[in-house]
Design a protein around this motif. Structure first.
Motif, PDB file in Angstrom:
ATOM      1  N   CYS A  87       1.748  53.415  78.952  1.00 55.50           N
ATOM      2  CA  CYS A  87       3.149  53.421  78.525  1.00 55.50           C
ATOM      3  C   CYS A  87       3.183  53.693  77.030  1.00 55.50           C
ATOM      4  O   CYS A  87       2.453  53.053  76.265  1.00 55.50           O
ATOM      5  CB  CYS A  87       3.794  52.070  78.836  1.00 55.50           C
ATOM      6  N   LEU A  88       4.056  54.629  76.637  1.00 60.65           N
ATOM      7  CA  LEU A  88       4.144  54.963  75.212  1.00 60.65           C
ATOM      8  C   LEU A  88       4.695  53.780  74.407  1.00 60.65           C
ATOM      9  O   LEU A  88       4.522  53.739  73.190  1.00 60.65           O
ATOM     10  CB  LEU A  88       5.025  56.206  75.023  1.00 60.65           C
ATOM     11  N   SER A  89       5.327  52.816  75.074  1.00 58.85           N
ATOM     12  CA  SER A  89       5.853  51.631  74.395  1.00 58.85           C
ATOM     13  C   SER A  89       4.845  50.487  74.362  1.00 58.85           C
ATOM     14  O   SER A  89       5.132  49.408  73.816  1.00 58.85           O
ATOM     15  CB  SER A  89       7.147  51.167  75.073  1.00 58.85           C
ATOM     16  N   ILE A  90       3.664  50.724  74.968  1.00 52.93           N
ATOM     17  CA  ILE A  90       2.560  49.745  74.935  1.00 52.93           C
ATOM     18  C   ILE A  90       1.295  50.556  74.644  1.00 52.93           C
ATOM     19  O   ILE A  90       0.441  50.747  75.513  1.00 52.93           O
ATOM     20  CB  ILE A  90       2.439  48.981  76.286  1.00 52.93           C
ATOM     21  N   GLY A 108      15.102  48.034  82.332  1.00 47.60           N
ATOM     22  CA  GLY A 108      14.514  47.023  81.432  1.00 47.60           C
ATOM     23  C   GLY A 108      13.211  46.432  81.938  1.00 47.60           C
ATOM     24  O   GLY A 108      12.792  45.353  81.502  1.00 47.60           O
ATOM     25  N   ILE A 109      12.570  47.143  82.869  1.00 47.62           N
ATOM     26  CA  ILE A 109      11.307  46.652  83.457  1.00 47.62           C
ATOM     27  C   ILE A 109      10.152  47.473  82.905  1.00 47.62           C
ATOM     28  O   ILE A 109      10.244  48.704  82.789  1.00 47.62           O
ATOM     29  CB  ILE A 109      11.366  46.750  85.002  1.00 47.62           C
ATOM     30  N   LEU A 110       9.059  46.802  82.553  1.00 50.26           N
ATOM     31  CA  LEU A 110       7.867  47.472  82.005  1.00 50.26           C
ATOM     32  C   LEU A 110       6.726  47.364  83.013  1.00 50.26           C
ATOM     33  O   LEU A 110       6.702  46.443  83.828  1.00 50.26           O
ATOM     34  CB  LEU A 110       7.456  46.803  80.690  1.00 50.26           C
ATOM     35  N   PHE A 111       5.746  48.285  82.908  1.00 49.13           N
ATOM     36  CA  PHE A 111       4.686  48.250  83.929  1.00 49.13           C
ATOM     37  C   PHE A 111       3.880  46.953  83.860  1.00 49.13           C
ATOM     38  O   PHE A 111       3.327  46.514  84.866  1.00 49.13           O
ATOM     39  CB  PHE A 111       3.794  49.513  83.856  1.00 49.13           C
ATOM     40  N   ILE A 112       3.876  46.295  82.709  1.00 49.45           N
ATOM     41  CA  ILE A 112       3.141  45.018  82.616  1.00 49.45           C
ATOM     42  C   ILE A 112       3.820  43.916  83.443  1.00 49.45           C
ATOM     43  O   ILE A 112       3.214  42.878  83.696  1.00 49.45           O
ATOM     44  CB  ILE A 112       2.941  44.550  81.150  1.00 49.45           C
TER      45      ILE A 112
END
Ligand code: K1U
Ligand code: ZN
Length: 186
Positions: free
Chosen positions: A94-97, A143-147
């Motif tokens: 994820c580009l945000s992680i 608002g859900i992230l793969f983590i």
């Protein structure tokens, strides 16, 4: 066109539920242009508008391999209309992680309804990387992230690491194109 900054966890905006797009106007087309510029520069294979701080249900994607011509795709107001019971597991990023990859299990196949850039309703059947990436990006619009799909222990470890870095004001090292593991390409 402008490259925008990508939000990184623990930025709270990544937890917002994005709003549907009501009209595909010049503002939305400019947003899509900026998203492609940002996504290609990162580099990434997908991007949701909230990742550049815009809470609208807009997703860009390009799953072409390095040796293939660009294949940009835009999904406006995408929603899963059907998901298979059968699952598959893929090592997601994820580009945000930045620089964190972990295996995620999701439905192997999905159908997704969305609007194209002309405002026409479309529905696609997706499998493989397209299905994974669509689900990952639709999660972002909610608002859900793969983590959120991994173990609590792993999630808390990664959140702690990024929260510490943010508090110290440490810049997140930008990922170079050749840092991406080969199996993530194509
Ligand atoms: O939404 C995002 O943060 C983008 C993300 C999309 C994604 C990757 C893998 C599985 C599901 C969704 C990325 O693009 S991470 C970077 C990446 O995987 C990649 C980058 C360059 C070439 C190949 C892959
Ligand atoms: Zn992501």
């Amino acid at each position: 066109m402008a490259k925008r900054d990508i939000l990184v966890i623990p930025d709270k905006r990544l937890r917002l539920k994005s709003e549907p797009v009501l009209a595909i106007d010049a503002e939305i087309r400019a947003l899509v242009d900026d998203m492609f510029e940002t996504m290609y520069d990162a580099p990434g294979i997908g991007l949701a508008a909230i990742q550049i701080g815009v809470p609208k249900r807009v997703v860009t994607m390009d799953l072409a391999r390095k040796d293939e011509p660009k294949a940009p795709q835009v999904f406006i107001n995408p929603e899963v209309t059907w998901a298979s019971d059968e699952t598959s597991t893929y090592e997601e990023g994820c580009l945000s992680i930045p620089e964190y990859y972990e295996e995620v299990t999701r439905p192997k196949a999905v159908r997704v309804r969305y609007l194209d850039l002309d405002g026409k309703e479309q529905e696609i059947a997706a499998e493989g990387l397209l299905a994974t990436c669509l689900q990952h990006e639709i999660d972002h619009t909610n608002g859900i992230l793969f983590i959120d799909h991994i173990s609590r222990l792993k999630r808390e470890m990664v959140l702690k690491k990024f929260t510490k870095a943010a508090k110290r004001g440490e810049p997140v090292r930008p990922r170079a194109a050749n840092d991406v593991p080969e199996h993530h390409i194509g």
